[in-house]
Structure formats: structure tokens, C-alpha cells
Design a protein around this motif. Structure first.
Motif: not given
Length: 169
Positions: A12-13, A22, A37, A53, A58, A61-62, A109
Motif C-alpha cells: 500500500g503505502s 504510495v 482497500r 482509503k 494515505s 499518514h506516511e 490521521d
């Protein structure tokens, strides 16, 4: 820090070695995640439901993981998750913090999702686990049991987060 696209069809990421990666195959052109997902949330009636998602979510989040890494404030142990029976729902403390604002971290998040819900005029349904499930099948009985077992502790984190947000507004 840089970003790049993941080419492994199962990934995913991620954030590793100062790179946010990503997998764009997991998102429609609109930025909404594909139907396989999903994440878990709890509706007003206390039922576990799923939501898709988003590409922006995403990446954010990262980015949070990157901030924790750069500031050397990442939660590297599993003490909290394991002691509070959340290990299966959250995986590790860093995921719990990145998603829920554990320790009153305002960059997470839930803050991002809360702002998105306001902008899109939709209800705010916070994510209640790090895991999701792949495929269009319903979650397994075991997975649901893990989530239900973690709800009370997750709810404490969510209540704390709501109080934190209200104090800051």
C-alpha cells in the motif's frame, strides 16, 4: 524527503529511508481508494463498518510517520498495544499514535479526517484500527472479535482526542 510510486501490487503505502511511497493502483483517478482497500470505523449505533482509503489520507499518514522519525518522537515499542490488548487492532504503538493522536499529538490521521469531513460536509468516522481487509469479503469472525475487544480502549483514546480538539478550538 521525497515521494515515489510503489510498484509491488501487494504493498500500500510506506515511509522508509526518508521516502514516502504510495501504490497508485489502490486509488481511482479521483483519489478515492478502490473497493478492496478498506478501513474500519464505528457508526452511531456501535456497529463496525468500513470506509474507503483516500490518496490524500494515505500520503498524510506516511507524512506523519516521517515527522515522528525526523523529530525522533516515534513510538517504537509495542508496550502500549500489547498491555492494552490492542496489538491485533493497531499492530504497533507508532500506528496507534499516527492514527489517533496518542499523547495529544495534533498531527494525525484523525485530525486530517476530521478536517476532510468538514470540507466534504460528511460525518466524521474515525478509524478504529490500523488494519483493514483486502477483498470484497466481509471481515472474518476472528478479525471482528479483535476489533470488538479493542473498542473500549480505542474509545478512551478517541474520547481523549475529542477533548484535546475541543480545548484547542
Amino acid at each position: 524527503m521525497k515521494t515515489e510510486e510503489i510498484h509491488d501490487p501487494d504493498d500500500g503505502s510506506s515511509y522508509k529511508n526518508n521516502v514516502v511511497s504510495v501504490n497508485l493502483a489502490f486509488y481511482e483517478e479521483s483519489g478515492i481508494g478502490i473497493s478492496s482497500r478498506k478501513y474500519f470505523y464505528i457508526d452511531e449505533a456501535g456497529n463496525i463498518k468500513t470506509k474507503l482509503k483516500s490518496l490524500a489520507g494515505s500520503i498524510f499518514h506516511e507524512f506523519c510517520h516521517a515527522l515522528h522519525h525526523i523529530s525522533r518522537t516515534g513510538k517504537t515499542s509495542n508496550v502500549l498495544c500489547l498491555n492494552k490488548t490492542l496489538a491485533k487492532a493497531w499492530g504497533k504503538d507508532e500506528e496507534l499514535r499516527t492514527i489517533t493522536c496518542l499523547d495529544n499529538d495534533p498531527i494525525c490521521d484523525h485530525c486530517f479526517d476530521f478536517c476532510q469531513s468538514i470540507l466534504e460536509n460528511e460525518p466524521f468516522y474515525p478509524r478504529y484500527s490500523h488494519g483493514g481487509y483486502v477483498g470484497n469479503n466481509e471481515p472474518t469472525k476472528s478479525h471482528l472479535e479483535d476489533l470488538y475487544n479493542g473498542i473500549s480502549v480505542s474509545k478512551n483514546f478517541m474520547d481523549g482526542w475529542r477533548e484535546y480538539v475541543i480545548q484547542k478550538i
